[in-house]
Design a protein around this motif. Structure first.
Motif, short mmCIF file in Angstrom:
data_model
loop_
_atom_site.label_atom_id
_atom_site.label_comp_id
_atom_site.label_asym_id
_atom_site.label_seq_id
_atom_site.Cartn_x
_atom_site.Cartn_y
_atom_site.Cartn_z
N UNK A 179 1.79 -9.69 -6.92
CA UNK A 179 1.28 -10.09 -5.61
C UNK A 179 1.92 -11.39 -5.13
N UNK A 180 2.35 -11.41 -3.87
CA UNK A 180 2.93 -12.61 -3.25
C UNK A 180 1.80 -13.42 -2.62
N UNK A 181 1.54 -14.62 -3.15
CA UNK A 181 0.42 -15.46 -2.71
C UNK A 181 0.74 -16.32 -1.48
N UNK A 182 1.96 -16.26 -0.98
CA UNK A 182 2.39 -17.21 0.05
C UNK A 182 1.46 -17.22 1.26
N UNK A 183 1.16 -16.06 1.82
CA UNK A 183 0.33 -15.98 3.02
C UNK A 183 -1.08 -16.49 2.75
N UNK A 184 -1.68 -16.10 1.64
CA UNK A 184 -3.03 -16.53 1.31
C UNK A 184 -3.07 -18.03 1.05
#
Length: 414
Positions: free
Chosen positions: A128-133
């Motif tokens: 999972x890419x956490x960048x946006x969150x």
């Protein structure tokens, strides 16, 4: 030195020191150009900023490209596909793909106290890419999915937290309707805010293992893959490449794969964003028209005021086009001065809004809580070049009046 340029420069300096009736007209023309350019810079920065903000929110929840089972039929109760490491590896071979992450969705109903709300649990694994969150997290910490054991911690939106009266650390129950009603308990570990109600009130981010367990899926089964790319401008091209790679791809159950870009998943949102471009073009056209007519008025007054000078130059053998060039050069000097002030005003206001955010918005109506700014150097340069070119070209026609001036009559009049 170019003779026309030399005379135009002399006239320009004389205008700036002049107390005659051309002075106010010239100042109005310069102010019109400055105001027009400032409005254009601000309009482009706001509209592109708004589009960028909305686009990033939609992509943050759904990625750029989604690969799923062809039989899903837009339902959140999905038909699974099997994880194929070689297939995922082949996707990374497409230029421009930054991240490929697996996901799974499951509709359910959450209950806390007397509050009840239908939601979609969206599960993620360790990829999972956490960048946006991380960018939108307002309290708590991001949940580390796929840490090795099933994690009961979840992330919810601020909007959903208020609707369900939940705070960090609170426990709530979630019910799923299958062959029989099944229940799970979760704990709130992180709260995010995107100001996009369509998604904020809908999604609860959980560990993918919960959804696999509820659906009785194997470890290598997921709802699909989400693909994140480097540049949104290349979305259509990369989308076609992914489609060609998945069009004839089948899993071990014989199910075919379907790939769709975020534009295809949410055509209403992106169609609405494309309409905003029309607003920008209308503003640009109006501002250029107003600035051009102000400049035309100023140049005509300058020509009338310099009638005797024009007559003298004609009597000395100067050609009409040479004299017209003098006034076109003079107009260019005035336009440059107006553009300079327009840049100063427009850029300073954009920077002030970007850093201090002094103009708020209602997030329920505009999806953002402050006026967004996307100030790009090439936007400013393009607006300056376009404005300069268009206004100078529009000066050519009024300068034609010079050809109608008779030297003997103009000098006699003087």
């Amino acid at each position: 030195m170019n003779l026309e340029y030399f005379i135009a420069k002399h006239i320009y300096k004389g205008n700036s020191e002049s107390t005659r009736f051309s002075g106010p007209a010239v100042k109005v023309a310069i102010a019109g150009i400055a105001l027009g350019l400032a409005v254009m810079i601000i309009a482009v920065a706001i509209v592109t900023g708004f589009k960028k903000e909305i686009r990033e929110k939609v992509i943050g929840f759904g990625s750029h490209i989604r690969i799923s089972n062809f039989d899903n039929n837009n339902s959140f109760e999905t038909v699974p596909i099997r994880v194929d490491s070689s297939f995922v590896k082949s996707l990374y071979g497409i230029k421009g793909i930054k991240k490929v992450q697996s996901y799974a969705t499951k509709p359910g109903i959450i209950k806390h106290g007397d509050a009840v709300q239908g939601v979609i649990l969206k599960g993620f694994d360790k990829d999972f890419d956490h960048t946006f969150i991380d960018q939108n997290l307002i309290s708590g910490k991001p949940v580390q999915f796929g840490s090795g054991v099933r994690n009961d911690s979840v992330m919810i939106s601020e909007r959903l937290a208020k609707m369900m009266h939940l705070k960090l650390g609170d426990k709530f129950n979630t019910f799923f309707f299958q062959d029989k009603i099944r229940a799970r308990s979760f704990y709130v570990k992180g709260i995010f805010r995107t100001n996009f109600p369509e998604f904020d009130k809908l999604f609860v981010l959980v560990d993918i293992r919960h959804i696999k367990k509820l659906n009785n899926w194997d470890d290598d089964q997921v709802s699909g893959f989400e693909i994140i790319i480097d540049d949104f401008d290349h979305l259509d091209q990369i989308g076609r490449e992914v489609f060609l790679k998945t069009a004839n791809k089948f899993d071990d159950k014989g199910s075919s794969l379907l790939s769709r870009t975020i534009k295809e998943l949410h055509p209403d949102i992106f169609g609405w964003l494309d309409l905003l471009d029309m607003n920008v073009w209308i503003i640009l056209a109006l501002m250029l028209t107003v600035a051009s007519f102000n400049m035309i008025s100023g140049v005509l007054i300058l020509i009338l005021e310099r009638t005797s000078t024009i007559g003298l130059l004609k009597s000395l053998g100067a050609r009409n086009w040479s004299i017209r060039k003098i006034f076109l050069y003079n107009a260019a000097f005035l336009i440059l001065k107006g553009l300079l002030w327009g840049n100063v005003i427009g850029v300073l206001l954009c920077l002030a809004q970007y850093y201090f955010q002094f103009i708020p918005l209602d997030p329920h109506s505009y999806y953002v809580d402050t006026v967004p700014i996307n100030l790009k150097l090439w936007h400013v340069l393009a607006l300056n070049a376009g404005s300069m070119l268009m206004i100078v070209l529009m000066m050519v026609l009024p300068s034609y009046i010079i050809t109608r001036i008779n030297p003997s009559k103009s000098m006699k009049f003087e």
